[in-house]
Design a protein around this motif. Structure first.
Motif, PDB file in Angstrom:
ATOM      1  N   UNK A  94       0.784  -1.232   0.000  1.00 20.58           N
ATOM      2  CA  UNK A  94       0.000   0.000   0.000  1.00 20.58           C
ATOM      3  C   UNK A  94       0.820   1.290   0.000  1.00 20.58           C
ATOM      4  N   UNK A  95       2.117   1.208   0.141  1.00 21.76           N
ATOM      5  CA  UNK A  95       2.895   2.428   0.378  1.00 21.76           C
ATOM      6  C   UNK A  95       2.898   3.370  -0.823  1.00 21.76           C
ATOM      7  N   UNK A  96       2.458   4.621  -0.623  1.00 18.41           N
ATOM      8  CA  UNK A  96       2.491   5.598  -1.722  1.00 18.41           C
ATOM      9  C   UNK A  96       3.933   5.876  -2.171  1.00 18.41           C
ATOM     10  N   UNK A  97       4.864   5.763  -1.240  1.00 13.76           N
ATOM     11  CA  UNK A  97       6.264   6.067  -1.561  1.00 13.76           C
ATOM     12  C   UNK A  97       6.908   4.931  -2.344  1.00 13.76           C
ATOM     13  N   UNK A  98       6.556   3.704  -1.951  1.00 17.08           N
ATOM     14  CA  UNK A  98       7.072   2.536  -2.667  1.00 17.08           C
ATOM     15  C   UNK A  98       6.485   2.449  -4.068  1.00 17.08           C
ATOM     16  N   UNK A  99       5.215   2.811  -4.162  1.00 13.21           N
ATOM     17  CA  UNK A  99       4.520   2.722  -5.440  1.00 13.21           C
ATOM     18  C   UNK A  99       5.171   3.612  -6.489  1.00 13.21           C
ATOM     19  N   UNK A 100       5.601   4.809  -6.080  1.00  8.93           N
ATOM     20  CA  UNK A 100       6.201   5.705  -7.063  1.00  8.93           C
ATOM     21  C   UNK A 100       7.509   5.114  -7.605  1.00  8.93           C
ATOM     22  N   UNK A 101       8.222   4.372  -6.772  1.00 10.82           N
ATOM     23  CA  UNK A 101       9.464   3.730  -7.234  1.00 10.82           C
ATOM     24  C   UNK A 101       9.131   2.587  -8.196  1.00 10.82           C
ATOM     25  N   UNK A 102       8.119   1.787  -7.832  1.00 13.33           N
ATOM     26  CA  UNK A 102       7.709   0.694  -8.719  1.00 13.33           C
ATOM     27  C   UNK A 102       7.300   1.245 -10.081  1.00 13.33           C
ATOM     28  N   UNK A 103       6.535   2.338 -10.081  1.00 14.66           N
ATOM     29  CA  UNK A 103       6.123   2.951 -11.345  1.00 14.66           C
ATOM     30  C   UNK A 103       7.319   3.374 -12.182  1.00 14.66           C
ATOM     31  N   UNK A 104       8.308   3.989 -11.511  1.00 15.49           N
ATOM     32  CA  UNK A 104       9.503   4.455 -12.237  1.00 15.49           C
ATOM     33  C   UNK A 104      10.248   3.284 -12.866  1.00 15.49           C
ATOM     34  N   UNK A 105      10.385   2.215 -12.102  1.00 18.20           N
ATOM     35  CA  UNK A 105      11.084   1.028 -12.621  1.00 18.20           C
ATOM     36  C   UNK A 105      10.341   0.460 -13.828  1.00 18.20           C
ATOM     37  N   UNK A 141      20.777   6.531 -13.565  1.00 16.00           N
ATOM     38  CA  UNK A 141      21.434   5.263 -13.891  1.00 16.00           C
ATOM     39  C   UNK A 141      20.902   4.654 -15.180  1.00 16.00           C
ATOM     40  N   UNK A 142      19.573   4.708 -15.356  1.00 16.30           N
ATOM     41  CA  UNK A 142      18.956   4.209 -16.585  1.00 16.30           C
ATOM     42  C   UNK A 142      18.401   5.410 -17.326  1.00 16.30           C
ATOM     43  N   UNK A 143      19.119   5.849 -18.339  1.00 16.08           N
ATOM     44  CA  UNK A 143      18.830   7.182 -18.874  1.00 16.08           C
ATOM     45  C   UNK A 143      17.745   7.223 -19.966  1.00 16.08           C
ATOM     46  N   UNK A 144      17.257   6.051 -20.408  1.00 16.73           N
ATOM     47  CA  UNK A 144      16.180   6.088 -21.409  1.00 16.73           C
ATOM     48  C   UNK A 144      14.871   6.433 -20.701  1.00 16.73           C
ATOM     49  N   UNK A 145      13.875   6.870 -21.468  1.00 17.55           N
ATOM     50  CA  UNK A 145      12.579   7.279 -20.877  1.00 17.55           C
ATOM     51  C   UNK A 145      12.766   8.143 -19.633  1.00 17.55           C
ATOM     52  N   UNK A 146      13.385   9.276 -19.799  1.00 17.12           N
ATOM     53  CA  UNK A 146      13.701  10.098 -18.620  1.00 17.12           C
ATOM     54  C   UNK A 146      12.451  10.567 -17.877  1.00 17.12           C
ATOM     55  N   UNK A 147      12.554  10.621 -16.541  1.00 19.52           N
ATOM     56  CA  UNK A 147      11.449  11.160 -15.758  1.00 19.52           C
ATOM     57  C   UNK A 147      11.720  12.600 -15.331  1.00 19.52           C
TER      58      UNK A 147
END
Lengths: 221, 220
Positions: free
Chosen positions: B12-23, B77-83
């Motif tokens: 449920x973590x909103x903070x963890x979710x944003x990392x999962x989305x980025x990955x 570190x992973x520069x494609x699809x930049x956020x």
């Protein structure tokens, strides 16, 4: 195109001083505007309508706020004398500890000026616990990686400010005995000319703390 | 060299979710490890000794903590699809809004959820003021990042799945017709494939946050 850089700051704010340090490290010419925080200028309110705080950097009319965001902005815009580490992991570590200083240590020490008795003792203990965490995790770190002061060193100006606060309240929170690594780090930082130029003047700051303390005493009478 | 990426998280973590989305946005393969926060793993305690919190990203054995710092690490570190955008001023703006969410908006909305009476009224006022600022920022933009999802979108992303839950449980309205741009953004964001595919179940969230709500508002 001529670069126009302005900094809205306040002499007693470690956040404002940080940005000055970054500007000087990069040799960026800028106009400094001292804000009276009890009477904020219309320009400050225009450039930072949401937080209404200093420091605000205005570069060719575009405002940037939040001291560490400004430092990163300066580093990305002026490429000489890099401030942030190049390696992503080192960069993440530097940001982590800067955030720890701002979010944990700084609020704890800020409260100390207006505290007394048991409350004050607890706050001091909390600050020392936080300093211990930093001391344990950071010792062994090379001072000024690459012989040049960087992002975390700039963020650590707050630690220099602690010493001033500590002296004022008659408590040495940060001591060489308890925190040898941090102590030496600050001592080395304070030897650097550009850092010296950006230090908050001790006596003037302590006078300000005295004034604030008197004001709050009167307010509660 | 084979990349080894692990994410210590809770669903449920909103903070963890944003990392999962980025990955996911970057198509990075990773192992997701669900933590039990009442019984933290040795790996978590070792990887984040300072805060002992999730999310933690572990990349080839190196741990990185604090969600926004993790997002920047991922982007560098992973520069494609930049956020993050290219221009420094645009980057600074994204960082400003991500911090605004974490330092102002999220805490004010959380206070609405966990407090009562006068405290809640004040939290409500603060939340609405904060939401107004965010609404203004969306003028003329599809996402906070412009045409595509960026750092600020990922930071605000929790609003898309959690606001409806909090509103349902409190009976209060936060993001409604007063905030047309935010409402439209929630819609756009929620319908983006990557985001949709990594979406905590609404029903599970209701159950979880009902339990939290009851803790803060015990029945007399």
């Amino acid at each position: 195109m001529a670069e126009e850089v302005k900094l809205f700051g306040m002499w007693a704010s470690p956040f404002s001083r940080r940005v000055e340090l970054a500007l000087k490290l990069k040799g960026i010419p800028y106009e400094y505007i001292e804000e009276d925080l009890s009477n904020k200028s219309p320009l400050l309110l225009k450039y930072n309508p949401i937080h209404k705080k200093v420091p605000v950097l205005v570069h060719n009319e575009k405002p940037v706020t939040e001291s560490l965001v400004i430092v990163e902005y300066l580093d990305e815009t002026w490429k000489n004398n890099p401030i942030l580490p190049q390696d992503p992991y080192e960069r993440a570590k530097a940001r982590f500890w800067a955030k720890f200083i701002d979010k944990k240590l700084l609020p704890t020490v800020s409260k100390l000026g207006h505290m007394a008795g048991k409350e004050k003792e607890e706050a001091i203990e909390e600050a020392q616990q936080q300093l211990k965490i930093m001391e344990d995790e950071l010792k062994g770190m090379q001072f000024f990686a690459g012989q040049r002061i960087g992002y975390l060193d700039i963020a650590a100006n707050v630690l220099i400010w602690f010493r001033i606060v500590g002296e004022f309240i008659g408590e040495t929170i940060l001591t060489a005995e308890k925190f040898p690594f941090i102590w030496e780090w600050i001592e080395k930082l304070m030897e650097i000319d550009v850092v010296k130029e950006c230090l908050i003047p001790k006596e003037r700051y302590q006078d300000l703390m005295q004034l604030n303390r008197n004001a709050s005493k009167h307010a509660s009478n | 060299m084979a990349e080894e990426v692990k994410l210590l998280n809770t669903w449920p973590s909103p903070f963890g979710l944003r990392v999962a989305w980025a990955l996911k946005l970057k198509g990075i393969e990773y192992e997701s490890i669900e933590e039990d926060l009442s019984n933290k793993s040795a790996l978590l305690l070792h990887s984040n000794p300072v805060y002992k919190k999730i999310p933690v990203l572990i990349h080839n054995g190196k741990p990185i903590s604090e969600s926004l710092i993790i997002l920047e690490y991922i982007d560098q570190t992973w520069t494609h699809n930049p956020i993050l955008p290219q221009l420094p001023w645009e980057k600074a703006r994204q960082r400003f809004w991500a911090k605004f969410n974490d330092d102002r908006l999220l805490p004010s909305i959380w206070r609405v959820f966990v407090t009562q009476g006068k405290e809640r009224e004040e939290a409500m006022e603060a939340s609405l003021e904060n939401l107004k600022f965010v609404e203004e920022e969306l003028q003329g933009k599809r996402f906070f990042g412009g045409d595509k999802i960026g750092l600020a979108d990922l930071a605000f992303g929790w609003l898309a799945n959690l606001i409806s839950v909090l509103q349902q449980l409190t009976g209060l309205k936060l993001i409604d017709e007063r905030f047309p741009l935010l409402s439209a953004w929630i819609q756009e964001f929620s319908e983006t494939q990557i985001i949709k595919d990594n979406w905590p179940s609404h029903d599970k969230l209701l159950v979880k946050y009902q339990a939290v709500y009851d803790k803060f508002h015990p029945l007399k």
